[in-house]
Design a protein around this motif. Structure first.
Motif, PDB file in Angstrom:
ATOM      1  N   ARG A  43       1.185  -1.191   0.141  1.00 36.31           N
ATOM      2  CA  ARG A  43      -0.133   0.215   0.597  1.00 36.31           C
ATOM      3  C   ARG A  43       0.282   1.264   0.189  1.00 36.31           C
ATOM      4  O   ARG A  43       0.571   2.189  -0.857  1.00 36.31           O
ATOM      5  CB  ARG A  43      -0.699   0.144   0.838  1.00 36.31           C
ATOM      6  CG  ARG A  43      -0.162   0.114   2.700  1.00 36.31           C
ATOM      7  CD  ARG A  43      -1.637  -1.018   3.487  1.00 36.31           C
ATOM      8  NE  ARG A  43      -2.336   0.921   3.884  1.00 36.31           N
ATOM      9  CZ  ARG A  43      -2.307   2.222   5.309  1.00 36.31           C
ATOM     10  NH1 ARG A  43      -0.967   1.478   5.549  1.00 36.31           N
ATOM     11  NH2 ARG A  43      -3.835   2.423   4.825  1.00 36.31           N
ATOM     12  N   ARG A  48       0.788   1.897  -6.556  1.00 36.04           N
ATOM     13  CA  ARG A  48      -0.267   2.771  -6.471  1.00 36.04           C
ATOM     14  C   ARG A  48      -0.344   3.084  -7.614  1.00 36.04           C
ATOM     15  O   ARG A  48      -1.218   3.717  -8.053  1.00 36.04           O
ATOM     16  CB  ARG A  48       0.121   3.390  -5.067  1.00 36.04           C
ATOM     17  CG  ARG A  48      -0.268   3.481  -3.606  1.00 36.04           C
ATOM     18  CD  ARG A  48       0.435   4.307  -3.205  1.00 36.04           C
ATOM     19  NE  ARG A  48      -0.744   5.205  -2.519  1.00 36.04           N
ATOM     20  CZ  ARG A  48      -1.870   5.057  -2.451  1.00 36.04           C
ATOM     21  NH1 ARG A  48      -1.941   3.707  -1.767  1.00 36.04           N
ATOM     22  NH2 ARG A  48      -2.943   5.780  -2.613  1.00 36.04           N
ATOM     23  N   HIS A 104      -6.988   7.301  -0.734  1.00 38.26           N
ATOM     24  CA  HIS A 104      -7.332   5.729  -0.214  1.00 38.26           C
ATOM     25  C   HIS A 104      -7.682   5.478  -2.357  1.00 38.26           C
ATOM     26  O   HIS A 104      -8.388   6.956  -3.163  1.00 38.26           O
ATOM     27  CB  HIS A 104      -8.621   5.592  -0.260  1.00 38.26           C
ATOM     28  CG  HIS A 104      -9.243   4.275  -0.581  1.00 38.26           C
ATOM     29  ND1 HIS A 104      -9.312   3.449  -1.334  1.00 38.26           N
ATOM     30  CD2 HIS A 104      -9.265   3.359   0.593  1.00 38.26           C
ATOM     31  CE1 HIS A 104      -9.943   2.600  -0.653  1.00 38.26           C
ATOM     32  NE2 HIS A 104      -9.347   1.727   0.735  1.00 38.26           N
ATOM     33  N   GLN A 148     -11.050   7.881  -2.953  1.00 32.21           N
ATOM     34  CA  GLN A 148     -10.670   9.306  -3.469  1.00 32.21           C
ATOM     35  C   GLN A 148     -10.469   9.568  -4.508  1.00 32.21           C
ATOM     36  O   GLN A 148     -10.784  10.463  -5.074  1.00 32.21           O
ATOM     37  CB  GLN A 148      -9.812   9.201  -2.373  1.00 32.21           C
ATOM     38  CG  GLN A 148     -10.074   8.871  -0.714  1.00 32.21           C
ATOM     39  CD  GLN A 148      -8.864   9.504   0.427  1.00 32.21           C
ATOM     40  OE1 GLN A 148      -8.261   9.273   0.206  1.00 32.21           O
ATOM     41  NE2 GLN A 148      -9.811  10.055   1.427  1.00 32.21           N
TER      42      GLN A 148
END
Length: 441
Positions: free
Chosen positions: A2, A8, A328, A331
Motif C-alpha cells: 500500500r 499505487r 485511498h 478518493q
C-alpha cells in the motif's frame, strides 16, 4: 504494497481504465443530442425547405430518327437530346433566419436568385442516331431545384421575348431529378447556332446549404448574405470573397472542364446514375454555419478527458510523495468521477446558456468541488488552493484548445510537452527504489 509507489501507479492505471466507462457514456449522450439536433434540422427542412441545389437550365429537344432494317422494314423512334447553356450567370442573395425547434436552433434562409444566360441553337446534325425530323415546338427547358417545396413564388421564364410560366416537375435530364420545366417553343425560327438568351428569377427557401451546378460552358455565381459565418463548400472555391461581421460576398467563375459531364447528350446513350454522381460532385456554393456548435465543441472536449484525468491524478500523486499523504483509491475515484461529470454539465448547460457561459459554470463548479474536497484530503487549505489553481490552468488550457481550431494540435503538443517537462523536473530527485508513500522521512 500500500506504500509502494509502483503499486499505487498500477492502481491509478486501473482507475483510469474504469473512468473510460462513464466517459464513453457521456460521449454517447453527446452523439444522441447531435442526432436529435440533426433530426430537428430535417424536420424544419421538411416544412421550410431542405438543402437546396440549383441546376440547369437544361434545354431538351425531341426528334424522330428513321432507319431501314436489313429486311427492308422502316423503323422510327423518338429520341430526346439535352443541351446545356453556353453561358450561365447567377446572382444570389441569402436572407438568413434562425428557427428554433425545442432546444435546437437551425439556420435557414430565404434566397433570391437571378439567373441569366444563353443557349446556342442546337446543331441537330451532330446527334446520334441522326434526326429525320426535329420537333422544335416540343422543346422544353428544365431547371433543377433539389427541394421544390421551398419554392415561395411563381416562377416565370423569360424566353424569346415572352414570359413563360414554369410548371412542377423536371424532364428526365440525368443531372438532376426534381425541379420545374416549361415549354420552349420557337427554336425552329432561329438561325443556325444563334444565341438564344433566357432569364429567370427564383425565390426559394432552404436550410443551411445552397449549391449550384456549373451547367454553363462558362458559369459565374455571386452570393451575398448578411450571415457572418459562411463555409464555402464544393469545388472549386470562390475566386474572390469578402467576409466580415456584416456578412459576406463570394464570387465564382467556373469553366466547363471542371465538371465531369458533356454539354450535350441523348437520353438512351448515357449512364444516368453516373451523370447524377458527376453532377453532385461538381456542385459548389455556401453553407451557413452556426458560429459555435455546442455538440461539436463538447465532443472535442471529451477527447481530452483522459489526458486531464491523468494530469489531475498525477498532481494528487505528487502531493502524496511531497506531503507524505496516503490517499485511498476510492478518493481518486471520486475525483475522477467529478471530472467526468464536468463534461455532462457542459453539454446540458450549453443547450440553455450557450457554450461559453456553460463552460465557465461547469469548470468553476468542478474546480470548487475538487478543491473543497482536497482541503481534508491533502491536509490543508494551501494545498487545496494549489490544487484548485492547477485545475484552473487545465480548464483554461482546454478552452484554448477548443478555440484554436486550426492550431489545436500545435498548442496541445506544446502544452503536453510543457506538462511532462514540469513533472520530470518536480520528480528529478525522487529515489523510486526507496520511496514509501505515507511514511515520514
Amino acid at each position: 504494497m500500500r506504500t509502494s509507489p509502483m503499486a499505487r501507479l498500477v492502481v491509478m492505471g486501473g482507475l483510469l481504465l474504469a473512468m473510460l466507462i462513464p466517459l464513453q457514456m457521456i460521449h454517447s449522450v453527446v452523439s444522441e443530442r447531435t442526432t436529435r439536433r440533426d433530426a430537428a434540422l430535417q424536420e424544419i427542412g421538411s416544412t421550410w425547405g431542405g438543402f437546396q441545389t440549383i441546376g440547369g437550365p437544361v434545354l431538351t429537344v425531341p426528334y424522330r430518327s428513321t432507319w431501314t432494317e436489313q429486311n427492308g422494314t422502316m423503323k422510327q423512334t423518338q429520341v430526346r437530346a439535352s443541351f446545356l447553356p453556353e453561358t450561365l450567370d447567377v446572382a444570389a442573395t441569402l436572407e438568413p433566419l434562425v428557427l428554433q425547434r425545442g432546444l435546437f436552433n437551425v439556420v435557414v434562409y430565404r434566397a433570391h436568385l437571378t439567373v441569366k444566360g444563353s443557349f446556342l441553337r442546337p446543331d441537330m446534325t451532330a446527334m446520334r442516331p441522326g434526326p429525320s425530323q426535329t420537333l422544335w415546338d416540343d422543346a422544353t427547358i428544365s431547371v433543377g431545384i433539389a427541394d421544390p417545396r421551398g419554392i415561395s413564388k411563381r416562377l416565370l421564364l423569360s424566353w424569346m421575348n415572352r414570359e413563360i410560366p414554369l410548371e412542377p416537375g423536371a424532364d428526365d435530364v440525368a443531372i438532376f431529378g426534381s425541379g420545374v420545366h416549361a415549354r420552349a417553343s420557337g427554336l425552329g425560327a432561329v438561325g443556325e447556332r444563334a444565341a438564344v438568351p433566357f432569364a429567370l428569377d427564383i425565390d426559394v427557401n432552404g436550410s443551411r446549404d445552397l449549391r449550384l451546378l456549373p451547367t454553363g460552358s462558362q458559369t459565374s455565381l455571386q452570393i451575398t448574405s448578411t450571415w457572418p459565418h459562411p463555409s464555402f463548400i464544393g469545388a472549386p472555391l470562390p475566386t474572390s470573397r469578402e467576409t466580415g461581421t456584416n456578412g459576406f460576398t463570394a464570387r465564382w467563375t467556373v469553366p466547363y472542364f471542371s465538371r465531369g459531364y458533356p454539354p450535350q447528350w441523348t437520353g438512351h446513350a448515357v449512364d444516368r446514375a453516373q451523370m447524377k454522381a458527376q453532377a453532385d460532385a461538381s456542385s459548389f456554393g455556401v453553407s451557413l454555419l452556426q458560429p459555435v456548435d455546442i455538440y461539436q465543441q463538447a465532443e472535442r472536449a471529451v477527447k481530452y478527458a483522459v489526458l486531464f484525468i491523468v494530469m489531475t491524478f498525477v498532481v494528487f500523486f505528487l502531493f502524496e510523495i511531497g506531503r507524505s499523504r496516503l490517499l485511498h483509491p476510492i478518493q481518486y475515484s471520486f475525483v475522477g468521477f467529478a471530472m467526468c461529470v464536468f463534461y455532462l454539465l457542459l453539454v446540458s448547460l450549453s443547450e440553455h446558456l450557450g457554450f461559453d457561459v456553460a463552460y465557465v459554470s461547469a469548470s468553476v463548479a468542478t474546480t470548487a468541488l475538487i478543491a473543497l474536497y482536497s482541503v481534508r484530503l491533502l491536509g490543508g487549505r494551501l494545498e487545496a488552493i494549489s490544487m484548485g489553481a492547477g485545475l484552473v490552468g487545465l480548464y483554461s488550457f482546454l478552452y484554448l484548445l477548443l478555440r484554436l481550431e486550426d492550431y489545436a494540435l500545435l498548442a496541445g503538443s506544446i502544452g503536453l510537452f510543457t506538462m511532462l517537462a514540469l513533472l520530470m523536473f518536480a520528480t528529478r530527485g525522487v529515489d523510486w527504489y526507496e520511496l514509501r508513500i505515507g511514511e515520514q522521512e
